[in-house]
Design a protein around this motif. Structure first.
Motif, short mmCIF file in Angstrom:
data_model
loop_
_atom_site.label_atom_id
_atom_site.label_comp_id
_atom_site.label_asym_id
_atom_site.label_seq_id
_atom_site.Cartn_x
_atom_site.Cartn_y
_atom_site.Cartn_z
N ALA A 84 0.84 -1.21 0.00
CA ALA A 84 0.00 0.00 0.00
C ALA A 84 0.87 1.25 0.00
CB ALA A 84 -0.92 -0.01 1.21
N ALA A 85 1.94 1.24 0.79
CA ALA A 85 2.83 2.40 0.83
C ALA A 85 3.48 2.64 -0.53
CB ALA A 85 3.89 2.19 1.92
N ILE A 86 3.90 1.57 -1.17
CA ILE A 86 4.54 1.73 -2.49
C ILE A 86 3.52 2.18 -3.52
CG2 ILE A 86 5.82 0.54 -4.31
CD1 ILE A 86 6.92 -1.34 -2.15
N ALA A 87 2.28 1.68 -3.42
CA ALA A 87 1.23 2.10 -4.35
C ALA A 87 1.00 3.60 -4.26
CB ALA A 87 -0.06 1.34 -4.08
N GLU A 88 1.02 4.12 -3.03
CA GLU A 88 0.84 5.56 -2.88
C GLU A 88 2.03 6.32 -3.44
OE1 GLU A 88 -2.15 7.03 -1.73
OE2 GLU A 88 -2.63 4.95 -2.19
N GLU A 89 3.24 5.79 -3.24
CA GLU A 89 4.44 6.42 -3.80
C GLU A 89 4.35 6.49 -5.33
OE1 GLU A 89 7.69 4.06 -2.47
OE2 GLU A 89 7.50 4.66 -0.36
N ASP A 90 3.81 5.44 -5.95
CA ASP A 90 3.75 5.39 -7.41
C ASP A 90 2.54 6.13 -7.97
OD1 ASP A 90 6.07 3.95 -7.37
OD2 ASP A 90 5.19 2.03 -7.94
N ALA A 91 1.68 6.60 -7.08
CA ALA A 91 0.63 7.58 -7.42
C ALA A 91 -0.21 7.21 -8.63
CB ALA A 91 1.26 8.96 -7.63
N GLY A 92 -0.70 5.97 -8.66
CA GLY A 92 -1.63 5.59 -9.71
C GLY A 92 -1.03 4.84 -10.87
N ALA A 93 0.26 4.52 -10.79
CA ALA A 93 0.85 3.72 -11.86
C ALA A 93 0.31 2.30 -11.85
CB ALA A 93 2.38 3.70 -11.72
N TRP A 94 -0.20 1.86 -10.71
CA TRP A 94 -0.80 0.54 -10.59
C TRP A 94 -1.76 0.56 -9.42
CZ3 TRP A 94 0.54 -2.05 -5.98
CH2 TRP A 94 1.65 -1.55 -5.31
N LEU A 95 -2.65 -0.43 -9.41
CA LEU A 95 -3.67 -0.53 -8.36
C LEU A 95 -3.35 -1.72 -7.47
CD1 LEU A 95 -6.52 0.30 -7.22
CD2 LEU A 95 -7.45 -1.47 -8.74
N LEU A 96 -3.45 -1.54 -6.17
CA LEU A 96 -3.32 -2.64 -5.23
C LEU A 96 -4.72 -3.15 -4.87
CD1 LEU A 96 -1.70 -4.48 -3.34
CD2 LEU A 96 -1.89 -2.69 -1.59
N ALA A 97 -4.95 -4.44 -5.11
CA ALA A 97 -6.21 -5.09 -4.74
C ALA A 97 -5.95 -6.03 -3.58
CB ALA A 97 -6.77 -5.86 -5.94
N ARG A 98 -6.61 -5.79 -2.44
CA ARG A 98 -6.43 -6.61 -1.25
C ARG A 98 -7.58 -7.61 -1.16
NH1 ARG A 98 -5.43 -1.92 3.25
NH2 ARG A 98 -7.72 -1.96 3.16
N ILE A 99 -7.28 -8.90 -1.05
CA ILE A 99 -8.30 -9.94 -1.03
C ILE A 99 -8.05 -10.84 0.17
CG2 ILE A 99 -9.31 -11.88 -2.28
CD1 ILE A 99 -8.42 -10.59 -4.87
N ASP A 100 -9.06 -10.94 1.01
CA ASP A 100 -9.02 -11.85 2.15
C ASP A 100 -9.20 -13.28 1.61
OD1 ASP A 100 -9.49 -13.41 4.37
OD2 ASP A 100 -10.89 -12.01 5.32
N ALA A 101 -8.13 -14.07 1.65
CA ALA A 101 -8.17 -15.41 1.05
C ALA A 101 -9.17 -16.32 1.75
CB ALA A 101 -6.77 -16.03 1.09
N GLU A 102 -9.31 -16.17 3.06
CA GLU A 102 -10.21 -17.07 3.77
C GLU A 102 -11.68 -16.74 3.53
OE1 GLU A 102 -10.43 -15.02 8.20
OE2 GLU A 102 -9.05 -16.65 7.85
N ALA A 103 -11.98 -15.49 3.26
CA ALA A 103 -13.36 -15.10 2.97
C ALA A 103 -13.71 -15.27 1.50
CB ALA A 103 -13.59 -13.64 3.39
N ASN A 104 -12.71 -15.44 0.64
CA ASN A 104 -12.93 -15.56 -0.79
C ASN A 104 -12.12 -16.72 -1.35
OD1 ASN A 104 -14.44 -12.82 -1.46
ND2 ASN A 104 -12.75 -12.30 -0.10
N PRO A 105 -12.44 -17.96 -0.94
CA PRO A 105 -11.62 -19.10 -1.35
C PRO A 105 -11.62 -19.35 -2.85
CG PRO A 105 -13.65 -19.82 -0.27
CD PRO A 105 -13.54 -18.34 -0.05
N GLN A 106 -12.70 -18.96 -3.54
CA GLN A 106 -12.73 -19.18 -4.99
C GLN A 106 -11.68 -18.31 -5.68
OE1 GLN A 106 -15.37 -18.53 -3.09
NE2 GLN A 106 -17.05 -19.94 -3.54
N VAL A 107 -11.52 -17.08 -5.20
CA VAL A 107 -10.50 -16.20 -5.78
C VAL A 107 -9.11 -16.73 -5.46
CG1 VAL A 107 -9.58 -13.86 -5.84
CG2 VAL A 107 -12.05 -14.22 -5.64
#
Length: 310
Positions: A84-107
């Motif tokens: 998340a800190a690096i994503a903010e440093e890069d200011a929109g060059a890429w998106l960080l998607a956070r996924i809870d693996a235990e709540a979303n086992p299919q993903v």
């Protein structure tokens, strides 16, 4: 991109890839709450199964970095924070998607994640494995630089639109007996948790989560205070000893190696008969309850068990 050594996973995400004590919790802890990640920043999104396709589609415009984490894993939370800190440093060059693996086992299964944290980039709809386990921030930075260079070479040069973080709905309340069981697990009072789940099943024999909760408590009871090395050495030395094989299967499930545990027990069913075979079958059924009947690993293991039995 180089892969670091995978870190051992201390606990299992019980409905797909989880901290056993989190099984009673129906949803990902809200950002900013105990067990949750920090509130999403400008270029960070919390994603679940329902929004996953939109994130993949956006990778045609800009790179997406997916971090699969779990509330029980401090390492995964640290990795998510670094990203998340690096994503903010890069200011929109890429998106960080956070996924809870235990709540979303299919993903998690879609990314073939065997542990948390697992970090995968998505570029033009195609997954690009980055790393698993703990990883030094400076090496994470280097991997992301490689990713951005690959994106540039493939014409994926869009920017992530800045905007307010999405609102997080409040966590739904648990039924009273489930809440009592969850609170008991949190305070290490497993007999009280078992009693609460037993009562829930008496009131509603179709309570799937209560059955899963009982399986969870049973696994926690069986693995409490065990010597992991001794259990594994015993199983290796005594491949036909049912008790030794059941014990190491419990350890594998508790550590996240679900397929290994299922394969071990199905094979043991093939080699045993009578009461011993029935003990192994019942343990498998109990572990199936823990993960849930819709878990793809359970579906595959049920097929293998049927073949072994008949």
């Amino acid at each position: 991109m180089s892969q670091p050594s995978q870190q051992p996973r201390p606990r299992l995400d019980a409905r797909g890839a989880v901290d056993l004590s989190a099984l009673a919790r129906p949803a990902t802890p809200p950002p900013g709450s105990p067990g949750g990640l920090p509130t999403p920043a400008t270029y960070v999104r919390d994603v679940d199964q329902s929004t996953f396709a939109d994130v993949v589609q956006s990778s045609a415009q800009h790179p997406v970095v997916v971090v699969l984490w779990a509330p029980w894993s401090e390492v995964s939370q640290q990795v998510a924070g670094d990203l998340a800190a690096i994503a903010e440093e890069d200011a929109g060059a890429w998106l960080l998607a956070r996924i809870d693996a235990e709540a979303n086992p299919q993903v998690a299964a879609a990314f073939q994640a065997q542990s948390v944290p697992t970090v995968v980039a998505v570029l033009g709809g195609q997954p690009v494995p980055l790393f698993q386990g703990a990883y030094p921030r400076e090496q994470v930075r280097a991997l992301l630089d490689q990713l951005l260079a690959a994106a540039q070479a493939n014409g994926v040069t869009g920017r992530v639109a800045a905007g307010p973080a999405p609102e997080v709905p409040p966590e739904p309340a648990l039924p009273p007996l489930h809440q009592a069981a969850y609170d008991a697990i949190e305070s290490d009072d497993l007999p009280a948790a078992r009693a609460a789940y037993d009562q829930a099943l008496r009131e509603n024999p179709r309570d799937v989560m209560a059955r899963a909760g009982l399986a969870q408590v049973g696994l926690m009871e069986r693995t409490a205070g065990i010597d992991l090395r001794a259990v594994r050495e015993e199983a290796a030395a005594r491949p036909d000893d049912v008790d030794a094989q059941l014990a190491v299967a419990d350890v594998d499930v508790f550590g996240g190696a679900v397929e290994d545990a299922f394969d071990r027990l199905v094979e043991l069913v093939r080699r045993t008969a009578g009461d011993e075979r029935e003990r192994v079958r019942l343990r498998l059924v109990d572990l199936f309850e823990l993960l849930g009947t819709d878990d793809p690993r359970v579906v595959a293991a049920r097929r293998a068990l049927t073949s072994a039995l008949y």
